[in-house]
Design a protein around this motif. Structure first.
Motif, PDB file in Angstrom:
ATOM      1  N   ASP A 135      16.116 -22.614  -5.249  1.00 48.12           N
ATOM      2  CA  ASP A 135      16.561 -22.236  -3.913  1.00 48.12           C
ATOM      3  C   ASP A 135      17.946 -22.836  -3.691  1.00 48.12           C
ATOM      4  N   HIS A 136      18.878 -22.045  -3.154  1.00 51.97           N
ATOM      5  CA  HIS A 136      20.270 -22.493  -3.185  1.00 51.97           C
ATOM      6  C   HIS A 136      21.061 -22.079  -1.946  1.00 51.97           C
ATOM      7  N   ILE A 137      22.242 -22.680  -1.842  1.00 51.84           N
ATOM      8  CA  ILE A 137      23.168 -22.453  -0.732  1.00 51.84           C
ATOM      9  C   ILE A 137      24.515 -22.053  -1.317  1.00 51.84           C
ATOM     10  N   GLY A 138      25.203 -21.108  -0.647  1.00 53.19           N
ATOM     11  CA  GLY A 138      26.534 -20.714  -1.081  1.00 53.19           C
ATOM     12  C   GLY A 138      27.349 -20.176   0.076  1.00 53.19           C
ATOM     13  N   PHE A 139      28.668 -20.208  -0.074  1.00 48.46           N
ATOM     14  CA  PHE A 139      29.587 -19.604   0.886  1.00 48.46           C
ATOM     15  C   PHE A 139      29.948 -18.205   0.382  1.00 48.46           C
ATOM     16  N   ILE A 140      29.752 -17.194   1.223  1.00 50.21           N
ATOM     17  CA  ILE A 140      30.009 -15.812   0.846  1.00 50.21           C
ATOM     18  C   ILE A 140      30.830 -15.135   1.939  1.00 50.21           C
ATOM     19  N   SER A 141      31.360 -13.952   1.655  1.00 46.82           N
ATOM     20  CA  SER A 141      32.229 -13.315   2.640  1.00 46.82           C
ATOM     21  C   SER A 141      32.231 -11.805   2.493  1.00 46.82           C
ATOM     22  N   ASP A 142      32.711 -11.158   3.553  1.00 45.77           N
ATOM     23  CA  ASP A 142      32.989  -9.716   3.579  1.00 45.77           C
ATOM     24  C   ASP A 142      31.806  -8.860   3.138  1.00 45.77           C
ATOM     25  N   GLY A 143      30.614  -9.258   3.587  1.00 39.47           N
ATOM     26  CA  GLY A 143      29.436  -8.442   3.360  1.00 39.47           C
ATOM     27  C   GLY A 143      28.924  -8.424   1.949  1.00 39.47           C
ATOM     28  N   SER A 144      29.351  -9.351   1.095  1.00 42.34           N
ATOM     29  CA  SER A 144      28.897  -9.415  -0.292  1.00 42.34           C
ATOM     30  C   SER A 144      28.186 -10.736  -0.533  1.00 42.34           C
ATOM     31  N   VAL A 145      27.035 -10.681  -1.234  1.00 40.93           N
ATOM     32  CA  VAL A 145      26.310 -11.902  -1.573  1.00 40.93           C
ATOM     33  C   VAL A 145      26.622 -12.374  -2.994  1.00 40.93           C
ATOM     34  N   ASP A 146      27.624 -11.776  -3.613  1.00 43.32           N
ATOM     35  CA  ASP A 146      28.039 -12.171  -4.963  1.00 43.32           C
ATOM     36  C   ASP A 146      28.791 -13.506  -4.881  1.00 43.32           C
ATOM     37  N   HIS A 147      28.392 -14.466  -5.713  1.00 39.76           N
ATOM     38  CA  HIS A 147      29.028 -15.785  -5.681  1.00 39.76           C
ATOM     39  C   HIS A 147      30.366 -15.821  -6.415  1.00 39.76           C
ATOM     40  N   PRO A 149      34.313 -14.933  -7.146  1.00 44.22           N
ATOM     41  CA  PRO A 149      35.467 -14.538  -6.339  1.00 44.22           C
ATOM     42  C   PRO A 149      35.718 -13.037  -6.482  1.00 44.22           C
ATOM     43  N   PRO A 150      36.332 -12.386  -5.499  1.00 40.77           N
ATOM     44  CA  PRO A 150      36.949 -13.004  -4.321  1.00 40.77           C
ATOM     45  C   PRO A 150      36.006 -13.217  -3.146  1.00 40.77           C
ATOM     46  N   SER A 151      34.825 -12.594  -3.151  1.00 39.14           N
ATOM     47  CA  SER A 151      33.938 -12.734  -1.994  1.00 39.14           C
ATOM     48  C   SER A 151      33.206 -14.066  -1.988  1.00 39.14           C
ATOM     49  N   GLY A 152      32.921 -14.628  -3.161  1.00 40.79           N
ATOM     50  CA  GLY A 152      32.287 -15.936  -3.236  1.00 40.79           C
ATOM     51  C   GLY A 152      33.295 -17.030  -2.942  1.00 40.79           C
ATOM     52  N   LEU A 153      33.011 -17.875  -1.951  1.00 35.77           N
ATOM     53  CA  LEU A 153      33.980 -18.867  -1.488  1.00 35.77           C
ATOM     54  C   LEU A 153      33.526 -20.310  -1.706  1.00 35.77           C
ATOM     55  N   GLY A 154      32.367 -20.499  -2.337  1.00 39.10           N
ATOM     56  CA  GLY A 154      31.900 -21.848  -2.619  1.00 39.10           C
ATOM     57  C   GLY A 154      30.460 -21.844  -3.076  1.00 39.10           C
ATOM     58  N   GLY A 155      30.138 -22.713  -4.056  1.00 36.97           N
ATOM     59  CA  GLY A 155      28.784 -22.787  -4.573  1.00 36.97           C
ATOM     60  C   GLY A 155      28.516 -21.677  -5.584  1.00 36.97           C
ATOM     61  N   PRO A 156      27.223 -21.467  -5.924  1.00 37.06           N
ATOM     62  CA  PRO A 156      26.053 -22.016  -5.228  1.00 37.06           C
ATOM     63  C   PRO A 156      25.702 -23.428  -5.682  1.00 37.06           C
ATOM     64  N   VAL A 157      24.973 -24.137  -4.787  1.00 34.23           N
ATOM     65  CA  VAL A 157      24.385 -25.436  -5.090  1.00 34.23           C
ATOM     66  C   VAL A 157      22.934 -25.396  -4.641  1.00 34.23           C
ATOM     67  N   THR A 158      22.109 -26.280  -5.188  1.00 35.62           N
ATOM     68  CA  THR A 158      20.720 -26.305  -4.755  1.00 35.62           C
ATOM     69  C   THR A 158      20.647 -26.666  -3.272  1.00 35.62           C
ATOM     70  N   ALA A 159      19.739 -26.034  -2.547  1.00 39.02           N
ATOM     71  CA  ALA A 159      19.593 -26.308  -1.115  1.00 39.02           C
ATOM     72  C   ALA A 159      19.130 -27.742  -0.900  1.00 39.02           C
ATOM     73  N   ASN A 160      18.036 -28.117  -1.543  1.00 40.75           N
ATOM     74  CA  ASN A 160      17.579 -29.495  -1.515  1.00 40.75           C
ATOM     75  C   ASN A 160      18.381 -30.298  -2.532  1.00 40.75           C
ATOM     76  N   ILE A 161      18.773 -31.502  -2.168  1.00 39.12           N
ATOM     77  CA  ILE A 161      19.641 -32.285  -3.052  1.00 39.12           C
ATOM     78  C   ILE A 161      18.993 -32.547  -4.407  1.00 39.12           C
ATOM     79  N   ASP A 162      17.648 -32.571  -4.448  1.00 42.64           N
ATOM     80  CA  ASP A 162      16.934 -32.794  -5.706  1.00 42.64           C
ATOM     81  C   ASP A 162      16.487 -31.493  -6.361  1.00 42.64           C
ATOM     82  N   GLY A 163      16.865 -30.364  -5.783  1.00 45.17           N
ATOM     83  CA  GLY A 163      16.491 -29.078  -6.339  1.00 45.17           C
ATOM     84  C   GLY A 163      15.071 -28.665  -6.051  1.00 45.17           C
TER      85      GLY A 163
END
Length: 362
Positions: A135-147, A149-163
């Motif tokens: 389970d993860h967190i990421g910064f996305i943009s312009d209606g795209s969930v692709d991590h 670039p150019p729509s992916g703006l950060g991450g992904p990283v695990t949501a929980n710090i321990d994964g």
């Protein structure tokens, strides 16, 4: 010819247009629910249930001003189906409107919003988007969930710090902060910083637009889960400094943990000294201190400076006031000595086209 209408709730006599300014306070935040979203108890909204191909969205009735810092504290629940649970939710900034509804499945209800910025909380791995297994967190943009670039703006990283799995049926504290001066957006999950990045939200994502809609989307596809968010009525907390016209009132908000007690000092000029939401009608400038328990820490003390001052507003056009074949458009610029609490609306008196009529610039 265009004119600037200032519609502050605090200065009812600045212009003739302000005589209808609000006299009664709005105590609670208002939200629009779309798709499968529904109310789920006090201040909570369920975006999806345990059915496939659902798509829900909850949008605030109020804009969020990207020229000002914000610090949002809330809880998110991703259901209790780990194996076979999906798909996740997204915190969204967009300019489509309060009726916006994206796509189901891996799109997380975010696909289709352009321009937009999102913080995805994804509970299903879609390899084509660069998702993590966890389970993860990421910064996305312009209606795209692709991590990527150019729509992916950060991450992904695990949501929980321990994964660890977050589809555990528990309410998870989430904090989202924005610093417009440093242009830093950050997200905390389960009281841990998980992701931050320097992003020009106003310039690069929204092409100069400062006021945007905000809310949350969520979806299911072939797999599903109960997914919900809980948003405090005072989630848009007052900043460290605010201004009010002489004789006016200003709303002061702070956001603490559910059920916490609040204590304001001094209580002078306040409608209430023990609430998360109070109204201040000051005779003079004053500094308040408020103590409460936060989502992740106890005994928080915030200070809020309330400055009493006359509102001074201005409006100008560049490069001039005349449109012709060589100058088919002009920029409109409004401003005031107030750092917040001012709503700008540009209105054309003769049918002219104003692409963006909200905010200080048009």
């Amino acid at each position: 010819m265009s004119r600037l209408h200032l519609n502050p709730q605090r200065c009812a006599a600045l212009l003739l247009a302000l005589t209808s300014a609000f006299n009664a306070p709005l105590i609670a935040q208002s939200y629009f629910l779309n798709g499968t979203a529904q109310e789920a108890g006090t201040d909570c909204y369920q975006l999806t249930t345990t059915q496939g191909n659902q798509n829900g969205a909850v949008w605030s009735a109020d804009f969020i001003d990207l020229s000002q810092p914000f610090d949002l504290n809330l809880t998110m629940n991703f259901g209790d189906l780990d194996i076979g649970g999906a798909d996740g939710m997204v915190f969204v900034l967009q300019d489509v409107g309060t009726s916006a509804l994206g796509q189901t499945g891996g799109g997380l209800g975010f696909n289709g919003f352009d321009p937009s910025f999102g913080i995805e909380f994804d509970t299903w791995q879609n390899g084509q988007y660069g998702d993590l297994v966890q389970d993860h967190i990421g910064f996305i943009s312009d209606g795209s969930v692709d991590h990527a670039p150019p729509s992916g703006l950060g991450g992904p990283v695990t949501a929980n710090i321990d994964g660890a799995n977050i589809e555990d049926g528990e309410d998870h504290p989430v904090r989202i902060t924005w610093d417009p001066n440093a242009q830093i957006i950050a997200v905390y999950f389960d009281c841990e910083m998980r992701l931050f990045n320097e992003i020009d939200l106003i310039g690069d994502v929204f092409s100069g637009q400062e006021l945007v809609y905000w809310g949350f989307t969520g979806s299911t596809g072939g797999s599903y889960n109960n997914q919900s968010v809980c948003l405090s009525p005072t989630i848009l907390a007052t900043g460290p400094e605010t201004m009010v016209c002489p004789g006016g009132s200003v709303e002061l908000n702070v956001v603490g943990a559910p059920g916490t007690d609040y204590a304001w000092e001094p209580s002078t000029f306040l409608s209430d000294s023990v609430g998360a939401n109070v109204w201040c009608t000051p005779d003079t400038s004053i500094t308040y201190f408020v103590t409460y328990d936060g989502f992740c820490e106890n005994d928080i003390q915030d200070s809020i400076v309330v400055e009493v001052a006359e509102l001074v507003a201005s409006a100008e056009a560049s490069p001039g006031l005349t449109l012709n074949c060589l100058i088919p458009s002009i920029g409109l610029y409004g401003g005031s000595n107030f750092s917040d609490g001012i709503d700008y609306q540009w209105i054309s008196a003769n049918g002219g086209n104003i692409p963006s009529n909200l905010g200080p610039n048009a």
